[in-house]
Design a protein around this motif. Structure first.
Motif: not given
Lengths: 383, 347
Positions: B8-11, B43-59
């Protein structure tokens, strides 16, 4: 002499030959890519530099996109982990201590309206550093935070910083009526001081309404919401470059519940601390956190110590402990890289966080409310 | 408080599948991991993992407002005691926990009953025109006393029987006698508040079940008790904030021995449940005995009010603070967790 003392912020920049020999595991890659590169025989960054993405993808079995990312990461020379994203322009260059001294002198401080506390802190709460306020319940931590959220907005011509504030409330203690009182008192104080035209013009934009409009308020109910908000803050700070203060009131409350493994809590707190320090230096804001007290048994005696454990003590740069001594309220600065630990007395009045008035009448330190002032003017004996 | 699923968070679905293998299913699970753990699980690089965290945080992240937007909302619940309302800048704060602590027989339950009546009054009479949820753990609630207070305090309004019955029908009483029952009730409280339209939640008392079931001299029990109390506090704060209602809790007293070794042990009576609980409540009102007849209310911890002492008596119409004796005497500042409370000396 200071010019000769070089302050290295990133060790890899020392010599180019050392940089070539960086092992691949120190570059931040995704774990899958790293294993493929290592199994394909690439061990150092120097092995990768002459290659192009397509060639690398064939040799290591990566997709072209992954290969491109790997090469970009290696060329950029990122450090592993940490707050690399938050660094400003000068984050990776080396500075001399002389340049750092000049930078530090430009760093402003947020005055607290309590001159003794400001003097003990060397001007006030420093922008660019993390400060923690701990103390027993009811001693005045939230009051100091509310005072600073108003003080950060004092215009520069009055000696303030003229910035906005972000207030993250995890306990529900942000009561608007109190902020209105503190803001009104600050506006009164400054209008009494306004002497020249510049200050009078500044007063037109420094009113209770503008003060309230410049405090961004977020209410977090548990640690997940708090961590989520901290992840999103760097983007928020980039969009609102005038923010100069971040208050988290309190860090302790959400992290003291529901944690079965303390090691997980310590890891999360460390990550949080790093993000806050990165934001403080990268976006030039002062980070202010409040902490609670917990009871610890030391050799049969119980003692009040700051909560969240020993490792959290390393996170904030400056720590202030608010406590009672009998009927007086004292603020003790017990961790500061620049100043000796010292203790000052303060009081909470209807106008906010203030020094103890030296010319006060004896019996007690009464906060002056409007009711008292009108009662005095009527000549009633109210004590 | 929400355990939103990652989808639901857009992942993306593949990422959700990948994370499920590492038992990361909800936003809370993902945000509880450190950055390195996220990189490993996804299984992501640091930048991608941070983006994933930000996406989830927005939800998950709560919305950002400004203090100015709060200003238009009326945020206090008047207690109909003018001296107290003046000190608290309008009344009991909404969206926060108010605790009333004192020795037995001092008037805590009387105050709760009086506030229940007030909440059901129409807005023109200073009330909230809403229902009340009263969680009673000591079986101290008395419906007769509630009606007596209503009829004595507002004789014109409650002159006719229907109004009295209507008021009594809006006070929802839940008797919970163990900790487990109290916690279950709090879990369901969100639904109860919506279905009854409640504007006030009273928990009388927090201390009785906690002290009955947790013997703090046994090791480990203190932590478990604090954990349970913290859970109660955060649930109540969340509900208070979401529905913008005041929450009133009552607490008991205990004897606190401040022994400093051979310097002489002094025992003083203070609020029960410890320092952690003192941190959790936003406002603390201490009720105590001044002498056999006179009682006092002390504002010990409040973000808006100074330390003040008010005299009151318990009458037929509830708590009374009128008369000459209701002077606001500002007394010495001490730590509200260690504030000594005067108990009844003569019987």
């Amino acid at each position: 002499m200071l010019g000769q003392l070089s302050w290295r912020l990133v060790p890899e920049e020392a010599s180019s030959s050392r940089r070539m020999q960086r092992p691949l595991c120190s570059v931040s890659l995704s774990p899958a890519a790293r294993t493929r590169l290592l199994s394909a025989g690439f061990q150092f960054t120097s092995d990768l530099l002459p290659l192009k993405p397509l060639q690398l993808s064939k040799e290591a079995g990566l997709t072209p996109l992954e290969a491109l990312e790997v090469l970009q990461a290696v060329r950029r020379g990122e450090g592993g982990g940490g707050g690399g994203d938050g660094g400003g322009g000068g984050g990776l260059a080396s500075l001399t201590a002389l340049e750092l001294l000049q930078k530090e002198e430009e760093l402003k401080s947020i005055v607290t309206f309590s001159s003794q506390l400001d003097a003990a802190l060397g001007g006030g709460v420093t922008v660019g550093r993390t400060t923690e306020i701990c103390g027993a319940p009811g001693v005045g931590k939230t009051q100091l935070c509310l005072q600073l959220a108003v003080d950060v907005q004092v215009p520069p011509c009055f000696g303030g910083v003229g910035g906005q504030a972000v207030y993250i409330d995890t306990e529900g203690s942000f009561l608007l009526q109190r902020v209105v009182d503190i803001a009104a008192a600050a506006v009164r104080h400054c209008s009494l001081l306004a002497e020249d035209d510049e200050q009078r013009v500044a007063m037109t934009t420094f009113t209770v309404e503008t003060i309230l409009a410049n405090i961004f308020l977020v209410r977090c109910h548990d640690y997940v919401e708090l961590l989520a908000e901290i992840h999103l803050l760097p983007d928020f700070l980039s969009e609102h470059p005038k923010v100069r203060l971040l208050v988290i009131d309190s860090v302790a409350f959400p992290f003291r519940l529901h944690f079965d493994e303390l090691s997980r809590r310590t890891r999360l707190l460390n990550g949080l601390a790093q993000q806050l320090i990165a934001m403080a230096t990268g976006h030039s804001i002062a980070v202010l956190m409040t902490n609670q007290m917990t009871t610890r048994l030391l050799g049969g005696r119980s003692q009040q110590v700051p909560a969240l454990g020993e490792s959290w003590g390393h996170a904030p740069t400056i720590r202030i402990l608010l406590h009672w001594a009998g009927s007086r309220r004292l603020a003790a600065i017990f961790k500061s890289p620049e100043h000796m630990g010292s203790t000052v007395q303060y009081q909470i009045t209807s106008e906010g966080f203030r020094d103890v008035d030296q010319s006060e009448r004896p019996p007690s330190k009464r906060p002056r409310t409007d009711a008292d002032q009108s009662a005095e003017s009527r000549g009633d004996a109210s004590l | 408080m929400a355990t939103i699923k990652l989808k639901r968070a857009g992942v993306s679905s593949e990422m959700c599948e990948q994370l499920k293998r590492h038992r990361v299913e909800s936003c809370k699970d993902l945000l509880s991991l450190s950055s390195v753990e996220v990189m490993h699980a996804a299984g992501l690089s640091y930048r991608r993992a941070s983006e994933l965290q930000r996406t989830v945080s927005r939800a998950v992240a709560p919305p950002v407002t400004t203090a100015l937007e709060l200003w238009s909302k009326h945020s206090c619940f008047s207690t109909s005691l003018p001296a107290l309302d003046r000190l608290l800048r309008g009344g009991l704060p909404r969206g926060a926990l108010t605790e009333v602590v004192g020795p037995s027989g001092c008037g805590k339950t009387q105050l709760c009953l009086m506030l229940s009546v007030l909440a059901t009054l129409p807005k023109s009479h200073g009330g909230q025109d809403s229902a009340v949820i009263y969680i009673d753990t000591e079986s101290a609630f008395s419906a007769e006393r509630l009606v007596e207070i209503a009829q004595s305090r507002f004789p014109d309004h409650f002159g006719c029987k229907e109004r009295v019955l209507q008021m009594a029908g809006r006070v929802h009483l839940y008797r919970e006698l163990t900790c487990r029952h109290v916690l279950n009730r709090l879990e369901r409280l969100e639904e109860d508040i919506i279905s009854t339209g409640a504007g006030l939640v009273i928990l009388d008392s927090v201390a009785s079940v906690a002290r009955k079931e947790f013997d703090t001299t046994l090791p480990g029990n203190l932590m478990r008790r604090n954990d349970m109390l913290g859970h109660e506090a955060s649930t109540l704060k969340y509900l208070a904030h979401q529905f913008d209602i005041p929450v009133v809790l009552t607490n008991q007293v205990t004897t606190h021995v401040t022994g400093q070794g051979s310097a002489g042990d002094s025992a003083l009576v203070t609020a029960a449940l410890g320092t952690a609980w003192s941190h959790s409540v936003n406002t603390r009102l201490i009720v105590q005995y001044a002498d056999a007849r006179q009682r006092q209310m002390l504002i010990a911890k409040s973000p808006v009010a100074p330390r003040a002492l008010l005299n009151y008596t318990v009458e037929k119409q509830g708590i009374c603070m009128d008369g000459e004796e209701s002077l606001e005497v500002l007394c010495e500042d001490t730590d509200p967790g260690l504030q000594p409370i005067r108990v009844q000396m003569e019987f």
